[in-house]
Design a protein around this motif. Structure first.
Motif, PDB file in Angstrom:
ATOM      1  N   LYS B  48      30.859 -31.288  18.849  1.00  0.00           N
ATOM      2  CA  LYS B  48      30.014 -30.310  19.284  1.00  0.00           C
ATOM      3  C   LYS B  48      30.157 -30.305  20.404  1.00  0.00           C
ATOM      4  O   LYS B  48      29.632 -31.536  21.239  1.00  0.00           O
ATOM      5  CB  LYS B  48      28.635 -30.756  18.578  1.00  0.00           C
ATOM      6  CG  LYS B  48      27.708 -29.656  18.918  1.00  0.00           C
ATOM      7  CD  LYS B  48      26.481 -29.546  18.126  1.00  0.00           C
ATOM      8  CE  LYS B  48      25.602 -30.669  18.448  1.00  0.00           C
ATOM      9  NZ  LYS B  48      24.164 -30.768  17.537  1.00  0.00           N
ATOM     10  N   TYR B  75      33.149 -27.101  18.102  1.00  0.00           N
ATOM     11  CA  TYR B  75      32.158 -26.111  17.906  1.00  0.00           C
ATOM     12  C   TYR B  75      31.025 -26.152  19.229  1.00  0.00           C
ATOM     13  O   TYR B  75      30.691 -27.235  19.388  1.00  0.00           O
ATOM     14  CB  TYR B  75      31.676 -25.871  16.752  1.00  0.00           C
ATOM     15  CG  TYR B  75      30.685 -26.841  15.982  1.00  0.00           C
ATOM     16  CD1 TYR B  75      31.120 -28.096  15.416  1.00  0.00           C
ATOM     17  CD2 TYR B  75      29.260 -26.702  16.174  1.00  0.00           C
ATOM     18  CE1 TYR B  75      30.187 -28.892  15.225  1.00  0.00           C
ATOM     19  CE2 TYR B  75      28.524 -27.478  15.797  1.00  0.00           C
ATOM     20  CZ  TYR B  75      28.792 -28.930  15.229  1.00  0.00           C
ATOM     21  OH  TYR B  75      27.978 -29.628  14.809  1.00  0.00           O
ATOM     22  N   LEU B  97      33.615 -16.126  20.642  1.00  0.00           N
ATOM     23  CA  LEU B  97      34.289 -17.242  19.559  1.00  0.00           C
ATOM     24  C   LEU B  97      35.838 -16.981  19.543  1.00  0.00           C
ATOM     25  O   LEU B  97      36.758 -17.857  19.348  1.00  0.00           O
ATOM     26  CB  LEU B  97      33.831 -17.110  18.164  1.00  0.00           C
ATOM     27  CG  LEU B  97      32.126 -17.661  18.024  1.00  0.00           C
ATOM     28  CD1 LEU B  97      31.893 -17.379  16.858  1.00  0.00           C
ATOM     29  CD2 LEU B  97      32.192 -18.998  18.491  1.00  0.00           C
ATOM     30  N   MET B 102      37.660 -20.255  18.678  1.00  0.00           N
ATOM     31  CA  MET B 102      37.248 -21.209  17.842  1.00  0.00           C
ATOM     32  C   MET B 102      37.275 -21.064  16.504  1.00  0.00           C
ATOM     33  O   MET B 102      37.357 -19.922  16.096  1.00  0.00           O
ATOM     34  CB  MET B 102      35.564 -20.869  18.345  1.00  0.00           C
ATOM     35  CG  MET B 102      35.307 -21.006  19.715  1.00  0.00           C
ATOM     36  SD  MET B 102      35.805 -22.656  20.657  1.00  0.00           S
ATOM     37  CE  MET B 102      34.482 -23.717  20.045  1.00  0.00           C
ATOM     38  N   THR B 103      37.475 -22.077  15.751  1.00  0.00           N
ATOM     39  CA  THR B 103      37.650 -22.025  14.376  1.00  0.00           C
ATOM     40  C   THR B 103      36.214 -22.527  13.463  1.00  0.00           C
ATOM     41  O   THR B 103      36.386 -22.420  12.281  1.00  0.00           O
ATOM     42  CB  THR B 103      38.651 -22.779  13.793  1.00  0.00           C
ATOM     43  OG1 THR B 103      38.439 -24.159  14.295  1.00  0.00           O
ATOM     44  CG2 THR B 103      40.054 -22.433  14.468  1.00  0.00           C
ATOM     45  N   PHE B 104      35.302 -22.819  14.141  1.00  0.00           N
ATOM     46  CA  PHE B 104      34.050 -23.291  13.835  1.00  0.00           C
ATOM     47  C   PHE B 104      32.917 -22.801  14.441  1.00  0.00           C
ATOM     48  O   PHE B 104      33.185 -22.532  15.705  1.00  0.00           O
ATOM     49  CB  PHE B 104      33.993 -25.034  13.567  1.00  0.00           C
ATOM     50  CG  PHE B 104      34.762 -25.459  12.621  1.00  0.00           C
ATOM     51  CD1 PHE B 104      36.156 -25.702  12.651  1.00  0.00           C
ATOM     52  CD2 PHE B 104      34.013 -26.027  11.538  1.00  0.00           C
ATOM     53  CE1 PHE B 104      36.923 -26.252  11.894  1.00  0.00           C
ATOM     54  CE2 PHE B 104      34.925 -26.755  10.531  1.00  0.00           C
ATOM     55  CZ  PHE B 104      36.234 -26.880  10.689  1.00  0.00           C
ATOM     56  N   ALA B 105      31.894 -22.594  13.945  1.00  0.00           N
ATOM     57  CA  ALA B 105      30.625 -22.219  14.705  1.00  0.00           C
ATOM     58  C   ALA B 105      29.418 -22.786  13.666  1.00  0.00           C
ATOM     59  O   ALA B 105      29.336 -22.934  12.688  1.00  0.00           O
ATOM     60  CB  ALA B 105      30.550 -20.781  14.876  1.00  0.00           C
ATOM     61  N   GLU B 106      28.229 -22.826  14.791  1.00  0.00           N
ATOM     62  CA  GLU B 106      27.105 -23.381  14.071  1.00  0.00           C
ATOM     63  C   GLU B 106      25.857 -22.181  14.254  1.00  0.00           C
ATOM     64  O   GLU B 106      25.721 -21.584  15.037  1.00  0.00           O
ATOM     65  CB  GLU B 106      26.460 -24.526  14.863  1.00  0.00           C
ATOM     66  CG  GLU B 106      24.962 -24.992  14.609  1.00  0.00           C
ATOM     67  CD  GLU B 106      24.390 -26.057  15.096  1.00  0.00           C
ATOM     68  OE1 GLU B 106      25.103 -27.020  15.505  1.00  0.00           O
ATOM     69  OE2 GLU B 106      23.171 -26.356  14.907  1.00  0.00           O
ATOM     70  N   VAL B 130      34.857 -17.800  10.887  1.00  0.00           N
ATOM     71  CA  VAL B 130      35.186 -19.110  11.222  1.00  0.00           C
ATOM     72  C   VAL B 130      34.564 -19.875  10.186  1.00  0.00           C
ATOM     73  O   VAL B 130      33.927 -19.276   9.201  1.00  0.00           O
ATOM     74  CB  VAL B 130      34.396 -19.439  12.717  1.00  0.00           C
ATOM     75  CG1 VAL B 130      35.228 -18.809  13.821  1.00  0.00           C
ATOM     76  CG2 VAL B 130      33.040 -19.161  12.708  1.00  0.00           C
TER      77      VAL B 130
END
Lengths: 257, 257, 257
Positions: B48, B75, B97, B102-106, B130
């Motif tokens: 992160k 992320y 993103l 980006m392949t992940f996000a929060e 994502v």
């Protein structure tokens, strides 16, 4: 040094037989080791690879080479010794020391129950192979060892062949020599010093206040251990009375001001 | 590993579906990222970029490339999502993103008030783009969420498409799952675990005592997050029962000693 | 910046005359300096080589070169000035400044007793040679200076030629401006600000809570010092309202949310 300041406390240079700084590496990269050596190689006498970190780090061989090429001996933390002992793998441990051409090793019983005669036997056996540091004190904050017993344990371990004895404090500085708040058990330390020569002891003292306390009591050339890599330079200035904490202490000793 | 120790707890290897270590990068240089990967690349599952640090760091692109070339997904911290939402810039966030691939996000609501249905909608929408981690818990120490509500929020966010849910603790480890002293709200955690499968939760646990607590409760393969780069190796030894803190715990489980 | 967020607080860019970040280097390697500059060069206005660390570090020249090539001025911590003064080596100190081509210097009396007229004379003399930062406040937690006296001392030091005055806190943030717990002596700060312009003061604020307190009081462009290298990026996000701690504070100021 980069310039001249008068009336500094006398500080032994390397190689020295007291005033050791033992730094703790708990997972540095090779480049970080090189950086540490650039900055603090002259001030570090010996490096401990903290507890069993040597088991998991992928750069063990390169790291050992880097320290060796700077002439600084390295040893595995005592918890690794204990991890082998508790599994009945002492011979494997000796082979690991050989495999990595270790010249120092630590014998401790901070996390296991070990009959003291047996501990001394391990010291004796390992002393045939490497230089042994032995550690006294439990990692368990509940286990308070009275001063007379610290002295007895230390003396017996030195007699068994330990090169120096280490006073336990952990990375955090909150057990063994110290109360859970980090405060030094000063009566304990002073009583130990009535019987064991101060140059035979390495005091684990990761917190600045602890380092200051020992330096005020025993001078610039006290042996101190579990020093974080980034704190070796700060420690050196404390030894020399060049940080606020010991600034006045050494001035008052050297000359009136 | 560098040598053999018998009877260690079973630790899943990468790629794994539990036992995640989520490391927090709050402004590393490219070289520091490379160093981290050298030392701990095998132990880190996901990184992160803490809160909104990605906004100010000048090396964002190079940093993302470095992690990616090691196969470690990255992320942006949830606070960045919130910074876009509170400014009514959700579409801009989606474009960011995309721009950085980006392949992940929060998705989180630690600093803003967000209707829970709306939060779940954001999860749903982002999940089309994502893999979504969603976080439960406030950064405000005053906002105590009762256990039944943690469970409800977590379940609804998983149902909305979150891949895993994160238990909030901040970088300091003093809110959300923890009291202001850093002590675990153990009743809360145990109640959550009666309803949510443990492999679906990443517990933010920046302090060593917190990591130890979760590992003793849930074993070597618990998912832990907000781990400082320099603490990934120490954490791995705690998972394996090779640091004082969990040394006896795992021995007692594996075999009598 | 890497992407666009609306309605952020206005943050002055370098070169600026307020909103300074003074970072503390207490023994970085050359490579670590380069890493710091890569990540945070745009956010650091000036670097202090902590207390007397410049005496012991073997890479002083290379380190100064590295900062200079990034256009960031460097100065030696005030304790070094005091170490020379207490030894009656002021002329030597001036020669050291020349030898290393220093353009800034700090005058302080945190560890020594120095008549204030004499301190102001040192400021005056050094101001002929370099830009002077002068520091007010003792490193001794017992010495409490009342607010009216802080103001008098600061004003006289500015009148004597100090470019800016520094409020003492040490690396730990537990003396001078702060109580031993790290809590800000808020009444003191507010009273100082009734008389001394805020852009003339650099507040030492090593702890996050202290940085947050000053930023909430004085905005994104407050001068803050003794910032650890790894905390420069986090500080920049706090200045911008992009970390939980000041997230709501700036939103409420900019527009209703």
């Amino acid at each position: 040094m980069n310039y001249t300041l008068n009336n500094l406390p006398e500080r032994d240079a390397k190689p020295r037989d007291k005033g050791y700084t033992m730094a703790m590496d708990k997972g540095l990269s090779i480049r970080e080791v090189e950086d540490l050596l650039e900055v603090a190689g002259e001030y570090i006498d010996i490096v401990k690879l903290g507890w069993s970190t040597s088991y998991v780090v992928p750069n063990l061989k390169g790291k050992l080479d880097a320290y060796r090429s700077a002439g600084i001996p390295v040893y595995f933390g005592g918890t690794l010794f204990e991890a082998f002992i508790v599994r009945d793998q002492f011979d494997d441990y000796r082979r690991v020391l050989d495999k990595y051409e270790m010249t120092f090793a630590e014998v401790s019983d901070g996390s296991i129950e070990l009959d003291h005669d047996q501990k001394c036997e391990y010291i004796q056996k390992l002393a045939e192979q490497v230089t042994v540091l032995s550690e006294v004190g439990s990692k368990d904050a509940e286990k308070i060892i009275p001063p007379y017993k610290w002295i007895k344990l230390m003396q017996e371990e030195l007699d068994a062949g330990a090169w120096k004895v280490i006073g336990e404090a952990r990375e955090g500085g909150n057990v063994g020599l110290f109360r859970s708040t980090g405060e030094v058990r000063s009566g304990l330390v002073e009583e130990i010093l009535t019987k064991i020569p101060f140059e035979k002891i390495i005091w684990e003292a990761p917190q600045k206040e602890q380092q200051v306390w020992f330096i005020k009591l025993l001078g610039a050339n006290v042996n101190l251990g579990n020093i974080a890599p980034s704190e070796v330079i700060p420690l050196e200035t404390i030894r020399l009375g060049l940080r606020g904490d010991t600034f006045t202490h050494f001035l008052n000793m050297e000359k009136p001001c």
